[in-house]
Design a protein around this motif. Structure first.
Motif, short mmCIF file in Angstrom:
data_model
loop_
_atom_site.label_atom_id
_atom_site.label_comp_id
_atom_site.label_asym_id
_atom_site.label_seq_id
_atom_site.Cartn_x
_atom_site.Cartn_y
_atom_site.Cartn_z
N GLY A 1 1.63 14.68 4.17
CA GLY A 1 2.82 14.63 3.30
C GLY A 1 4.04 14.17 4.07
N TYR A 2 4.22 14.77 5.25
CA TYR A 2 5.36 14.36 6.08
C TYR A 2 5.22 12.90 6.52
N LEU A 3 3.97 12.56 6.86
CA LEU A 3 3.71 11.19 7.32
C LEU A 3 4.03 10.18 6.21
N LEU A 4 3.66 10.53 4.99
CA LEU A 4 3.92 9.64 3.85
C LEU A 4 5.42 9.52 3.60
N ARG A 5 6.12 10.64 3.65
CA ARG A 5 7.57 10.60 3.40
C ARG A 5 8.27 9.75 4.47
N LEU A 6 7.85 9.94 5.73
CA LEU A 6 8.45 9.16 6.82
C LEU A 6 8.12 7.67 6.66
N SER A 7 6.87 7.39 6.27
CA SER A 7 6.46 5.98 6.08
C SER A 7 7.27 5.34 4.97
N GLU A 8 7.51 6.10 3.90
CA GLU A 8 8.30 5.58 2.78
C GLU A 8 9.72 5.27 3.24
N GLN A 9 10.25 6.14 4.07
CA GLN A 9 11.61 5.93 4.60
C GLN A 9 11.66 4.66 5.45
N VAL A 10 10.63 4.51 6.30
CA VAL A 10 10.59 3.33 7.17
C VAL A 10 10.50 2.07 6.30
N GLY A 11 9.63 2.12 5.27
CA GLY A 11 9.48 0.98 4.36
C GLY A 11 10.78 0.63 3.67
N ARG A 12 11.49 1.66 3.24
CA ARG A 12 12.76 1.45 2.53
C ARG A 12 13.78 0.77 3.45
N ARG A 13 13.83 1.23 4.68
CA ARG A 13 14.79 0.61 5.63
C ARG A 13 14.39 -0.81 5.97
N LEU A 14 13.08 -1.04 6.12
CA LEU A 14 12.62 -2.41 6.41
C LEU A 14 13.05 -3.35 5.29
N ARG A 15 12.85 -2.90 4.04
CA ARG A 15 13.19 -3.76 2.89
C ARG A 15 14.70 -3.94 2.80
N ARG A 16 15.43 -2.85 3.04
CA ARG A 16 16.89 -2.93 2.96
C ARG A 16 17.45 -3.93 3.96
N GLU A 17 16.86 -3.96 5.15
CA GLU A 17 17.36 -4.86 6.20
C GLU A 17 16.58 -6.17 6.26
N GLN B 4 13.64 -11.72 7.30
CA GLN B 4 13.63 -12.60 6.12
C GLN B 4 12.31 -13.35 5.94
N LEU B 5 11.24 -12.63 6.13
CA LEU B 5 9.91 -13.22 5.92
C LEU B 5 9.45 -12.84 4.52
N ASP B 6 9.45 -13.75 3.62
CA ASP B 6 9.01 -13.41 2.27
C ASP B 6 8.20 -14.56 1.69
N GLN B 7 6.92 -14.54 2.05
CA GLN B 7 6.03 -15.59 1.55
C GLN B 7 5.48 -15.20 0.18
N ILE B 8 5.39 -16.16 -0.71
CA ILE B 8 4.80 -15.87 -2.01
C ILE B 8 3.28 -15.80 -1.82
#
Lengths: 78, 419
Positions: free
Chosen positions: B266-282, B344-348
């Motif tokens: 559960g903690y691992l998932l929450r942390l992973s979600e946070q990391v994902g959110r920051r990656l997308r934000r930046e 800024q890597l966003d391949q279709i």
């Protein structure tokens, strides 16, 4: 610190760009604000919350003003 | 031309903010941390608590043993970040060249602008006065020819200090200062230097370069020698410069030791979600996932894996992180990070399910941007009992990098001046 998180009625003075709480009513009792000690802001999503640390001479209270919903809450008693 | 670098360090920042916000705490020993629950640590303590031997990063339990009437206040990062941001704004009134070093420390290059404010000392006094007036907080300021010396100068007088070290005064004024006061000399290096007979900056200054290189290796040995000569970086990197992140990660110290796999996941998932959110934000994607766990005896084991795709989806990060960890003992610390980053890597994608997933994530991010973090969460988090539990992490995904990102909103001085 006691968490409260209740919407309350607050009397304020708008002085220039400053908001100064003067009194608040919580659970039918009126509390006079004797000093405004600290102010800070935070965002919750797009909502801006302005927080005020005030004292009535005995306790310290954290009041929060939600600038979008235009409501006041008593957040904590410290 | 000798540079003039100013280093500003807020004194007992978190604790002083709490005392200023609640004057009933003034003059009392207080510690800011995660509360009095088992396993929580002191993030910062007031000057009064320090007098009892309480130190930052000490367990609250130990701190209370040293100081039984210690008042533990739960930290409020949003408050500290707001104040830090306002102080940075104040500093930008004097120069554009403000480098945020941490939430309570910053450097300024005032070489070219100090004369406008009556010189470095008057400028420093003005900043101190404004911070005191606005927040009732004190800071220590050090002024020197480079960042190393400016920071050292700031350390020499605490709290509420103002120390100037000019190039010509250096050999006499700091020769007796302990090497541990130098930024970059940690406890282990200090111990090793002591074995070599180097205790003070004066000792380090006269210690042969080749012997330092032999003992500490080429890079660090050379760096230590340079430090001994009082040479340090003088380039202040302004807060609005974008820097390329090398990795983005989050960690969490569990409230209690556990070997419960479901809870840890559960903690691992929450942390992973946070990391994902920051990656997308930046706007980053990465292809190396690293997961670490710490056991009760403070031993940490880390494992990482390079994957073939570049990802920024929290659940994908979680799946890789989970596969890396084998829980055998009780643990108290967990962390997840992603490196191998591309900006800024966003391949279709050719596959519609991948594109659909991207749209879902973008929609979730949009809702959370609008209504606040954790408004929408993954259903998998429901089984862990951590849904909506913002106490685990700050409501905003702060780290120094995120803090610096926020500061970019501060308009640089040059654009505000009519030249």
């Amino acid at each position: 610190m006691v968490k409260v998180g209740t919407i309350i009625k607050v009397g304020v003075v708008f002085q220039g760009s400053k908001i100064i709480p003067r009194w608040f009513i919580w659970e039918s009792r009126k509390y006079e604000v004797r000093s405004l000690d600290f102010t800070w802001e935070e965002s919750q999503g797009l909502e801006k919350i302005i927080r005020f640390s005030v004292r009535d001479g005995i306790n310290s209270y954290e009041l929060a003003y939600n600038t979008i919903q235009m409501n006041w809450a008593l957040e904590n008693i410290c | 031309m000798e540079k003039t670098i100013l280093h500003l360090d807020m004194n007992s920042f978190f604790a002083s903010v709490e005392q200023a916000a609640n004057p009933n705490l003034l003059g009392k020993p207080i510690a800011v941390g995660g509360g009095i629950k088992k396993g929580s640590v002191v993030a910062a303590c007031s000057i009064e608590a320090k007098a009892f031997g309480v130190k930052n990063a000490m367990s609250t339990w130990k701190a209370r043993k040293l100081c039984p009437h210690l008042i533990v206040v739960i930290g409020d990062m949003t408050k500290y970040i707001y104040i830090s941001k306002i102080i940075t704004k104040m500093m930008v009134d004097y120069t554009d060249l403000v480098e945020v070093f941490s939430i309570d420390e910053a450097f300024m290059d005032i070489t070219k602008t100090q004369d406008r404010f009556g010189g470095a000392i008057e400028l420093a006094k003005d900043i101190k006065r404004r911070i005191k007036e606005r927040f009732k907080l004190t800071c220590s300021i050090g002024i020197g020819p480079n960042k190393l010396i400016a920071k050292l100068a700031g350390e020499l007088q605490k709290p509420d200090g103002l120390v100037v070290l000019r190039e010509k005064d250096l050999p006499t004024k700091i020769k007796d200062v302990q090497v541990k006061e130098l930024c970059g000399v940690g406890r282990k290096t200090e111990e090793y230097l002591r074995l070599l007979g180097v205790r003070t900056i004066g000792n380090l200054n006269s210690y042969p370069r080749e012997k330092l290189v032999k003992s500490f290796g080429m890079a660090y040995g050379e760096q230590l020698w340079q430090m001994g000569q009082c040479h340090g970086a003088s380039e202040v990197r302004p807060y609005f410069y974008e820097t390329q992140a090398k990795s983005i990660g989050h960690s969490y110290t569990l409230p209690k030791l556990t070997s419960n796999t479901e809870e840890i996941n559960g903690y691992l998932l929450r942390l992973s979600e946070q990391v994902g959110r920051r990656l997308r934000r930046e706007n980053y994607k990465g292809n190396v996932v690293c997961a670490s766990i710490g056991t009760g005896d403070d031993k940490t084991s880390s494992h990482q894996k390079k994957i073939k795709d570049f990802i920024n989806d929290g659940y994908q990060i979680f799946k890789v992180a989970k596969s890396l960890l084998a829980i055998t003992n009780k643990i108290r610390f967990v962390s997840v990070s992603v490196s191998g980053l591309l900006h800024q890597l966003d391949q279709i994608s050719l596959f519609s399910h991948v594109e659909n997933q991207k749209k879902v994530l973008a929609a979730v991010d949009k809702v959370n941007d609008r209504f606040g973090e954790f408004t929408i969460e993954r259903a998998a988090i429901m089984s862990t009992g951590l849904q909506g539990k913002t106490g685990m992490v700050p409501p905003k995904l702060y780290g120094l990098r995120n803090f610096k990102m926020e500061l970019r909103g501060i308009e640089p001085l040059t654009s505000r001046m009519q030249i």
